[in-house]
Motif scaffolding. Structure first.
Motif, PDB file in Angstrom:
ATOM      1  N   GLN A  33      -4.062   5.552   3.536  1.00  0.00           N
ATOM      2  CA  GLN A  33      -3.087   4.367   3.584  1.00  0.00           C
ATOM      3  C   GLN A  33      -3.369   3.644   4.943  1.00  0.00           C
ATOM      4  O   GLN A  33      -2.988   2.401   5.115  1.00  0.00           O
ATOM      5  CB  GLN A  33      -1.556   4.795   3.361  1.00  0.00           C
ATOM      6  N   PHE A  64       0.786  -1.261  -0.293  1.00  0.00           N
ATOM      7  CA  PHE A  64      -0.056   0.074   0.115  1.00  0.00           C
ATOM      8  C   PHE A  64       0.780   1.148   0.026  1.00  0.00           C
ATOM      9  O   PHE A  64       0.415   2.359  -0.450  1.00  0.00           O
ATOM     10  CB  PHE A  64      -1.085   0.008   1.190  1.00  0.00           C
ATOM     11  N   ILE A  65       2.163   1.318   0.464  1.00  0.00           N
ATOM     12  CA  ILE A  65       2.945   2.480   0.464  1.00  0.00           C
ATOM     13  C   ILE A  65       3.796   2.382  -0.683  1.00  0.00           C
ATOM     14  O   ILE A  65       3.972   3.588  -1.240  1.00  0.00           O
ATOM     15  CB  ILE A  65       3.823   2.335   1.751  1.00  0.00           C
ATOM     16  N   VAL A  85       2.490   8.645   6.463  1.00  0.00           N
ATOM     17  CA  VAL A  85       1.405   7.754   5.923  1.00  0.00           C
ATOM     18  C   VAL A  85       0.194   8.446   5.901  1.00  0.00           C
ATOM     19  O   VAL A  85      -0.368   9.038   6.889  1.00  0.00           O
ATOM     20  CB  VAL A  85       1.175   6.529   6.944  1.00  0.00           C
TER      21      VAL A  85
END
Length: 883
Positions: A614, A583-584, A610
């Motif tokens: 996220q 996801f990052i 973040v």
């Protein structure tokens, strides 16, 4: 022969000679806390040479990545100006751990050079230690080298030692003659001349002695061999080049630099130097970043920052004013990615790091220019002609200005530099740097642990059980071995080693186990468990009753609840690592972790916080996989098999030949020696509680699982209810009510600030009347009533503006301390310095101060001296002793 072909030919040659091919270790030494970077091939084998660890093979060969840009071995300032200095290079080496010695080492080297590489013997010369008759005889009688090609040198050139004491021995070096046109041209030029004609291409070290504190040499029972040949240097010989920068690898990078700079290599001596600097520094930078080093102001990160900023400065010398070095990441990965895949895998992340550092430094350079121009203006106004060393050092250290650039700018304004003070500041920086990196590698273990490791191995049983029976193998009390010890008036702190144990020793981020060890007469409470070496597990205990003896049998019981909580967090940590990459971004790499019973902490490489989206994705995915009850399995396999199936191995970690591979579902495969669950469902719940920055490019997530996650939600629920009761609103109106209160508070603060500004303005207008004429200058010295330094500065500015021309010295008491400001109007700067005046005043307050010629501030704890300070200010101005 291309560089990659030479590297592989060397490794295969020694494999045929029964050497075990060992991959390059990381650039961050894991077994030597005294080293900033790995700077030689033998670093990863140091414990084998010292005898503190038993090597799993008698012979080894490697191509080792090395950095020499900090600490004792520092080639940084020479890079670009010579043909062979580098910050990053590869060291080819073959090693013998008590197996073969001088004759075989010499024969292997000679055969490889003359037969495998077909380098003509007429071009080769050797040197030996002046007292090493054995090596001399091998070269002369076995290899058949004439005596005119064998040179004897002293200890400085041909005797190697690891430290002041310990393993050491003579060495023999191979040299290649580049020809008369390269050298100094003197008739006396020969091996050992300081010119570039005879270059060392291979060094053979024969470790055959141990040096004690008195300097006495004792023969080692098993002499060893450590050799090193610079890959780039050897390639330059094979490719017929006079400079390392002309070999295929560097030329590939240089062509890429030419495209970015619009310069042609070979046309201009100055741009050629800059291109060489950039070609070298992009190699060092990409490798360091790929191993988790990020630009910072201390330790290894500071070295990386200096390397990058040196490259940027050389870009500016060629007229480049915007980021460009990050664009060289792609050709760098293309040039060396086959041998070092991490350059390809992390290319996007490396680009981001370099680009961010370039932008930051270009902005810093502009601020530095502004600072330097201000200082020059003040010096001219005061009719001074020396730029002080502290300012020069600040420009050098904080703003990245090279000394020669500062000197050029100073000379343009007919100023000199206080180089003596600059050197004092530099020496202080070197001391801070040494303090910053010594111990920043793997923690050096106590000598007693090393001795125990040679004799005792503990079998770990804790993957499947938490209770077991075992016998005591060793007892440590105050770091001394004892056979027997009894409880006295209070519990005794001991370290105990057993033949087998279910207790996990701290490692891989996972905390050590606690619990109890008992038999019928004796009880030990385990406070912590450590693993200083593989298979050596130390139980740090309190002897609470009875007697402890070597050979005694005990029941060892781990605290099961605590262990289970740790296992929840460790398995969740592996899952989180995968989730972050999903996801990052794939650039995410683990930069540290803590697996505790009450929480997990995960540090990772990423440049921004973040996002809320996220954060939600991470938590949602984690809890979905927990609900799915994905299987968690551990398998023992060879290190190479693990890498072949795609297992993630952490950079810098040392792994044995047989490793434990942890697989979670079909999405996470990592090398891990920690304890884990059997399926993800046992975690029950996952919640991120914070996400913060811990360093440049490093983020930290803290999270809770299981019971700790439930407690977190319970506490938050209670807090919400308490707020509802306090504000007398329901849950749906809570956010709106808090928002209204915050808006009211901001409005109150705004009005208060306006009132303070008006009050200061009015008071400044009134006290201007108290200004006195001293030596033709309007001087205001006044004690005022303000609550903070910001208000005192505003007061000073208001008074200065109203006075027009003059000097304003204000004092105030703030929360039990005294504060003073000095302001000098622009027209008086040639005669008076606020900085000089504040430094004469603040010692009376027991403190210090500083600033510029036009404004300075300071303070101290002695409030009762404020009136005296203001009186002294007037006296100094009357005596005209402030400038």
């Amino acid at each position: 022969m291309k560089v990659h072909e030479l590297r592989e030919q060397f490794l295969k040659y020694f494999e045929r000679k029964e050497h075990h091919r060992v991959p390059s270790s990381g650039l961050i030494p894991q077994n030597d806390p005294s080293l900033l970077f790995t700077n030689a091939g033998m670093v990863q084998f140091k414990d084998y040479f010292l005898g503190t660890q038993t090597p799993p093979f008698a012979r080894a060969v490697s191509a080792q990545k090395c950095i020499r840009a900090g600490g004792k071995h520092n080639d940084l300032e020479n890079v670009g100006f010579t043909a062979r200095h580098h910050t990053f290079f590869e060291m080819l080496g073959n090693f013998s751990f008590g197996d073969y010695f001088k004759q075989e080492a010499i024969e292997y080297a000679w055969t490889f050079i003359t037969r495998e590489l077909s380098i003509h013997s007429q071009k080769l010369f050797v040197s030996v230690f002046k007292e090493d008759d054995e090596a001399y005889a091998i070269w002369h009688k076995k290899i058949k080298l004439p005596t005119t090609k064998i040179f004897k040198f002293g200890e400085k050139d041909n005797f190697w030692q690891m430290a002041d004491t310990g393993p050491c021995g003579p060495c023999s070096e191979l040299y290649y003659d580049l020809g008369q046109d390269v050298g100094c041209g003197k008739k006396t030029c020969t091996v050992g001349c300081s010119c570039d004609r005879f270059i060392e291409i291979w060094n053979l070290v024969f470790m055959q002695f141990n040096r004690d504190r008195e300097g006495i040499l004792t023969p080692l029972p098993k002499p060893c061999v450590d050799t090193g040949a610079g890959l780039e240097r050897l390639a330059s010989v094979l490719q017929g080049k006079k400079s390392n920068y002309d070999i295929d690898l560097f030329q590939f990078l240089i062509h890429a630099i030419e495209k970015q700079t619009h310069k042609t290599y070979g046309e201009n001596i100055h741009s050629d130097t800059s291109i060489r600097v950039i070609a070298d520094h992009i190699r060092a930078s990409t490798f360091l970043i790929s191993e988790g080093v990020l630009p910072s102001n201390e330790g290894r990160g500071y070295v990386l920052r200096r390397i990058l900023r040196r490259a940027i400065r050389h870009g500016k010398k060629m007229g480049l004013t915007s980021p460009f070095i990050y664009k060289l990441t792609h050709p760098m990965a293309e040039a060396m990615g086959d041998a070092y895949p991490q350059l390809i895998e992390q290319k996007a992340f490396i680009e981001k790091v370099i680009h961010a550092e370039e932008e930051r430094f270009l902005q810093t350079l502009e601020r530095g220019i502004t600072l330097l121009e201000k200082e020059i203006t003040v010096l001219k106004a005061q009719k001074k002609n020396i730029l002080d060393g502290k300012t020069v050092y600040k420009l050098y250290d904080t703003f990245g200005f090279p000394l020669d650039l500062i000197q050029i700018i100073a000379e343009e304004h007919h100023l000199k530099i206080d180089e003596k003070q600059f050197e004092i500041e530099m020496e202080e920086q070197r001391k801070r740097a040494r303090a910053g990196w010594i111990g920043s590698g793997e923690q050096k273990q106590k000598p007693i642990y090393q001795k125990l490791y040679e004799k005792i191995k503990t079998k770990f049983l804790g993957y499947e059980i938490t209770e077991a029976s075992s016998k005591v193998k060793a007892i440590l009390f105050n770091e001394n071995l004892v056979e027997k010890i009894s409880f006295q008036d209070q519990p005794l702190s001991l370290e105990v080693i057993f033949a087998e144990t279910p207790f996990y020793g701290e490692g891989g981020g996972q905390m050590g186990d606690t619990g109890f060890i008992r038999n019928e007469e004796t009880e030990l409470e385990v406070k912590d468990t450590k693993k200083p070496f593989p298979h050596l597990i130390l139980h740090q205990v309190l002897l609470k009753k009875g007697t402890l003896k070597v050979g005694q049998a005990f029941t060892l019981s781990v605290d099961r609840k605590r262990r289970k909580d740790i296992m929840l967090n460790h398995t969740a940590t592996h899952m989180l690592h995968h989730a972050l990459q999903t996801f990052i971004g794939e650039h995410v790499r683990q930069a540290g972790s803590l697996v505790a019973p009450d929480r997990l902490r995960f540090d990772f490489t990423h440049f921004s916080s973040v996002t809320e989206r996220q954060w939600e994705q991470l938590e949602s995915w984690m809890n979905e996989r927990i609900a799915a009850q994905d299987p968690v399995t551990a398998t023992i396999m060879s290190h190479q098999e693990a890498l072949d199936i795609g297992a993630i191995a952490l950079f810098g970690e040392k792994y044995e030949n047989q490793v434990r591979v942890l697989q979670i579902g079909n999405y996470s495969t990592e090398l891990c020696g920690g304890t884990h669950l059997h399926n993800t469902g046992e975690i029950r719940l996952f919640k991120i509680i914070s996400e913060t920055a811990v360093a440049a490019g490093i983020r930290r997530i803290e999270a809770v699982t299981g019971d700790a996650a439930l407690q977190y939600f319970s506490k938050r629920d209670h807090l919400t209810k308490d707020l509802q009761n306090l504000l007398k609103v329901g849950s749906n109106e809570l956010l709106q009510k808090v928002t209204q209160l915050l808006e009211k508070l901001k409005e109150y603060e705004r009005k208060q600030s306006q009132w303070i500004d008006q009050s200061i303005s009015q008071t400044a207008k009134e006290i201007i009347k108290n200004a006195r004429n001293i030596a033709g200058v309007q001087v205001l010295t006044e004690r005022v009533l303000v609550s903070d330094m910001k208000s005192l500065r505003i007061f000073s500015d208001q008074a200065k503006e109203r006075l027009g021309s003059g000097i304003i010295i204000l004092g105030a008491e703030m929360e039990g301390t005294a504060a003073v400001t000095v302001a000098v109007t622009k027209d008086l700067i040639p005669r008076y310095s606020a900085h000089d005046l504040i430094q004469k005043l603040t010692p009376l307050l027991g403190g210090k101060g500083g600033g510029r010629a036009d404004f300075a501030q300071g303070g101290g704890p002695q409030v009762d001296k404020l009136t005296e300070v203001l009186q002294k200010a007037r006296a100094l101005l009357e005596e005209n002793k402030t400038s």
